[in-house]
Design a protein around this motif. Structure first.
Motif, short mmCIF file in Angstrom:
data_model
loop_
_atom_site.label_atom_id
_atom_site.label_comp_id
_atom_site.label_asym_id
_atom_site.label_seq_id
_atom_site.Cartn_x
_atom_site.Cartn_y
_atom_site.Cartn_z
N SER A 212 6.24 -1.89 0.31
CA SER A 212 5.46 -1.14 -0.66
C SER A 212 6.12 -1.21 -2.03
O SER A 212 7.30 -1.54 -2.16
N LEU A 213 5.32 -0.90 -3.05
CA LEU A 213 5.77 -0.77 -4.42
C LEU A 213 5.35 0.62 -4.91
O LEU A 213 4.16 0.92 -4.97
N ALA A 214 6.33 1.45 -5.21
CA ALA A 214 6.03 2.83 -5.61
C ALA A 214 5.47 2.86 -7.03
O ALA A 214 6.02 2.23 -7.94
N ASN A 215 4.38 3.62 -7.20
CA ASN A 215 3.76 3.83 -8.52
C ASN A 215 3.53 2.52 -9.26
O ASN A 215 3.80 2.40 -10.46
N GLU A 216 3.01 1.54 -8.55
CA GLU A 216 2.66 0.27 -9.18
C GLU A 216 1.60 0.50 -10.24
O GLU A 216 0.57 1.15 -9.99
N PRO A 217 1.80 0.02 -11.48
CA PRO A 217 0.79 0.22 -12.53
C PRO A 217 -0.54 -0.41 -12.15
O PRO A 217 -0.59 -1.43 -11.46
N ILE A 218 -1.62 0.20 -12.60
CA ILE A 218 -2.95 -0.28 -12.28
C ILE A 218 -3.70 -0.56 -13.57
O ILE A 218 -3.35 -0.08 -14.64
N CYS A 219 -4.74 -1.36 -13.45
CA CYS A 219 -5.65 -1.61 -14.56
C CYS A 219 -7.04 -1.75 -13.98
O CYS A 219 -7.22 -1.80 -12.76
N THR A 220 -8.03 -1.82 -14.83
CA THR A 220 -9.41 -1.90 -14.35
C THR A 220 -9.65 -3.19 -13.57
O THR A 220 -10.59 -3.26 -12.77
N GLU A 221 -8.82 -4.21 -13.77
CA GLU A 221 -9.00 -5.47 -13.06
C GLU A 221 -8.57 -5.38 -11.60
O GLU A 221 -8.81 -6.31 -10.84
N ASN A 222 -7.90 -4.29 -11.19
CA ASN A 222 -7.55 -4.13 -9.79
C ASN A 222 -8.79 -4.03 -8.90
O ASN A 222 -8.74 -4.34 -7.71
N LEU A 223 -9.90 -3.57 -9.46
CA LEU A 223 -11.13 -3.44 -8.69
C LEU A 223 -11.84 -4.78 -8.49
O LEU A 223 -12.53 -4.97 -7.49
N SER A 224 -11.66 -5.71 -9.41
CA SER A 224 -12.41 -6.97 -9.38
C SER A 224 -12.21 -7.77 -8.09
O SER A 224 -13.19 -8.26 -7.51
N PRO A 225 -10.97 -7.95 -7.58
CA PRO A 225 -10.83 -8.71 -6.32
C PRO A 225 -11.57 -8.08 -5.15
O PRO A 225 -12.10 -8.79 -4.30
N PHE A 226 -11.63 -6.75 -5.10
CA PHE A 226 -12.34 -6.10 -4.01
C PHE A 226 -13.83 -6.39 -4.08
O PHE A 226 -14.48 -6.62 -3.06
N LEU A 227 -14.39 -6.38 -5.29
CA LEU A 227 -15.82 -6.67 -5.44
C LEU A 227 -16.12 -8.14 -5.14
O LEU A 227 -17.18 -8.46 -4.60
N LYS A 228 -15.18 -9.01 -5.45
CA LYS A 228 -15.40 -10.44 -5.19
C LYS A 228 -15.40 -10.75 -3.70
O LYS A 228 -15.96 -11.77 -3.28
N PHE A 229 -14.74 -9.91 -2.90
CA PHE A 229 -14.77 -10.12 -1.45
C PHE A 229 -16.14 -9.84 -0.86
O PHE A 229 -16.48 -10.35 0.21
N LEU A 230 -16.94 -9.02 -1.53
CA LEU A 230 -18.25 -8.64 -1.01
C LEU A 230 -19.25 -9.75 -1.24
O LEU A 230 -19.21 -10.44 -2.27
N PRO A 231 -20.19 -9.96 -0.33
CA PRO A 231 -21.21 -11.00 -0.55
C PRO A 231 -22.13 -10.66 -1.72
O PRO A 231 -22.70 -11.56 -2.33
#
Length: 625
Positions: A212-231
């Motif tokens: 794990s990585l504690a308190n890993e910084p996030i950005c709005t692009e973190n959501l993009s890979p999840f959406l790309k997995f969807l058909p």
């Protein structure tokens, strides 16, 4: 017409020869079932209304790949290294199969979480806490390998692949952050069925690994890979509601991916199961107000609601409590409406449920284009055959009236807190507190702790205390029924603890350890050393038969460890002083080497003997009258 028919016949013959050749090479006899797709896609959304106007939105997407058929005959299932091959994808993401095969991964649990879940306000975590991790990035993986060394090599390959696929620093989950959980069944109950895993090859074994990585910084692009997995790629269906700005502006959010390889040895077929969960918590009035006024501004005078029973003037106003009644469309919170329905989920429709409300005081409906449709059970399906736009409507006359039975069932089985003690720069302590709110039964838990090597914990210094004064020291010691300790190694291995503990009913139990804070090498400090070191969350698993063999997972908040740091400004001060002295000495020596020292009289003579001076003198004497 004859030429076209001849060309079509020739083309079909070539295709038949190619398919026959491939079948012979793989020793596979295709039947009619091989021509049909076994892939599937399902999506659902649960909106859970909680006390104090909090709303939990839980998106769930389930994907199943087509059957993975053996690349050789069934007799070689136990010996072939390249066990399976894909025939087609049909909506399942193509980059998953290379990701798993490159590191020989059979199961993968990936969790992105930000914020801390307030169990006192919000109750139990969604899905009993399995789909959410500690604040940061958490990864569990079941890897097939010959030994731990090969498993670590496969882990490194997996981290490299994930770093390129997600917007996160997976390559920093190295040897110093990896652990091998001992009691596998406690952490993967219901998520991995051993009987359905692919058979081991060449005498290999399965290794469950965690990092794990504690308190890993996030950005709005973190959501993009999840959406790309969807058909649907987030363009239609329930995924079209998701927006990174709304998601990461919430009080708490979690995104997870569960990947499993499932085999049926009777039919000699396997497939990939993939489940994506996206959960986030918002406050309804605040979200509506923020969307109405993106830029913070004072409330206009005509919209102020003052308590007239108190002092009330043109300049003073005691605001009234928030309204008990309100209504909204989810598009006013999410910023988007649902763009049509997904037509890829053939087995079921896209479902939306509104949970936790009292139907006597709440009302829900779904807006299909311009028509509002309601149901008695607050459940809706996106089933319009024509292309439509959907929006969910929720209204209430009293926001405090919720489903009491659901609120009671939503109470967590355990409360956990963890903190650092002491203010010294070289010593300190770690305190973990467990509270069992039940007055009728004890609970058994697994306490899983991973600490970095520079956080030197003295395991032998454990002190146990309880709120129950009737428990003696020996009774407290007996509450820890099992211990597993893997000591840390400097710069190569973290400290790994697994304790099985019984928490008596209505009791608070506290564990306290002493620790030492060492000095690190200069390059081992982070860029902002005075900020401190982020310590990952501890994992607590509640093992209890009352949960139908479904364990409940709790992550503690992360910790911020302050270590003694050198004065990092000293090297720069030394460099500045040294550079100044060097420049001064160099300039002095350079002047001495390039210039001559002469007397004043000689200097005047040298000036008058210059060619330009002589020419000027001649010109003056020539034109002198």
């Amino acid at each position: 017409m004859k030429s076209n028919s001849l060309f079509l016949t020739l083309f079909l013959s070539i295709l038949t020869l190619i398919s026959t050749s491939k079948a012979n090479n793989n020793n596979i006899e295709l039947n009619k079932n091989d021509l049909t797709s076994s892939s599937s896609f399902q999506e659902s959304l649960d909106i859970n209304i909680l006390p104090r106007d909090y709303m939990l939105s839980s998106f769930n997407f389930k994907l199943q790949s087509d059957d993975i058929i053996p690349s050789t005959s069934s007799s070689s299932l136990d010996t072939n290294d390249n066990l399976f091959t894909f025939r087609k994808y049909n909506g399942f993401p193509k980059n998953i199969e290379p990701l798993l095969n490159s590191a020989n991964v059979k199961t993968l649990f990936l969790k992105f979480t930000r914020g801390h879940w307030d169990s006192h306000k919000w109750g139990k975590l969604p899905k009993n806490g399995f789909s959410s991790g500690g604040s940061g990035v958490e990864l569990w993986s079941l890897i097939e390998a010959k030994d731990k060394t090969q498993a670590m090599d496969n882990w490194s390959i997996l981290m490299s692949q994930l770093s390129g696929m997600f917007c996160s620093s997976f390559n920093f989950i190295n040897l110093e952050k990896i652990t091998f959980p001992k009691d596998i069944n406690s952490y993967i109950t219901g998520k991995i069925v051993v009987d359905t895993l692919p058979p081991l090859t060449n005498g290999n074994s399965y290794f469950l690994m965690r990092g794990s990585l504690a308190n890993e910084p996030i950005c709005t692009e973190n959501l993009s890979p999840f959406l790309k997995f969807l058909p649907t790629k987030g363009k239609v269906g329930l995924a079209s509601l998701l927006d990174g700005h709304i998601l990461f502006d919430s009080y708490w959010n979690s995104m997870s991916i569960d990947l499993n390889t499932v085999c049926d040895f009777d039919s000699e077929r396997c497939h990939y199961d993939m489940e994506i969960d996206i959960n986030f918590m918002i406050n309804i009035p605040k979200s509506l107000a923020r969307n109405k006024r993106p830029t913070p501004k004072p409330v206009p005078a005509e919209e102020l609601q003052c308590d007239t029973s108190k002092k009330f003037t043109e300049w003073e106003c005691f605001p009234l409590p928030d309204k008990k009644e309100y209504s909204f469309f989810i598009s006013e919170i999410f910023g988007n409406s649902i763009k049509d329905r997904s037509r890829l989920n053939l087995l079921s429709k896209s479902n939306i449920r509104v949970l936790g409300i009292d139907n006597d005081y709440w009302n829900t409906a779904i807006k299909v284009n311009d028509e509002l449709l309601g149901t008695a059970n607050n459940q809706y399906e996106l089933n319009s055959e024509a292309k439509s736009e959907y929006d969910l409507y929720i209204s209430t006359t009293d926001n405090s009236k919720l489903d009491s039975n659901l609120l009671k069932a939503n109470q967590p089985p355990l409360y956990v807190s963890r903190s650092l003690t002491g203010n010294s720069q070289d010593k300190g302590g770690l305190r973990v507190t467990f509270t069992n709110p039940s007055e009728t039964r004890d609970v058994t838990i697994k306490y899983y702790e991973t600490l970095p090597w520079f956080m030197r914990l003295y395991v032998s210094s454990l002190k146990i205390s309880s709120s129950d004064e009737n428990l003696s020291d020996s009774d407290l010691e007996n509450l820890i029924t099992d211990r597993f300790i893997s000591l840390s190694e400097i710069r190569s291995k973290p400290l790994h603890l697994e304790y099985t503990i019984i928490i008596p009913k209505g009791t608070t139990l506290t564990l306290q350890f002493d620790l030492e804070k060492p000095l690190l090498n200069y390059e081992e400090y982070p860029p902002d050393a005075n900020h401190g070191f982020e310590i990952e969350s501890a994992l607590v698993v509640v093992l209890d038969k009352y949960f139908n063999n479904k364990n409940y997972f709790i992550r503690t908040p992360t910790l911020l460890l302050s270590l003694a740091t050198p004065d990092f400004s000293m090297p720069y001060n030394v460099i500045t002083i040294t550079s100044t002295l060097m420049a001064f000495c160099f300039g002095l020596i350079f002047n001495l080497l390039t210039k001559r020292v002469v007397t004043v009289q000689d200097s005047k003579h040298l000036v008058t003997d210059k060619p330009l001076v002589r020419i000027i003198k001649k010109l003056k004497s020539k034109f002198k009258v």
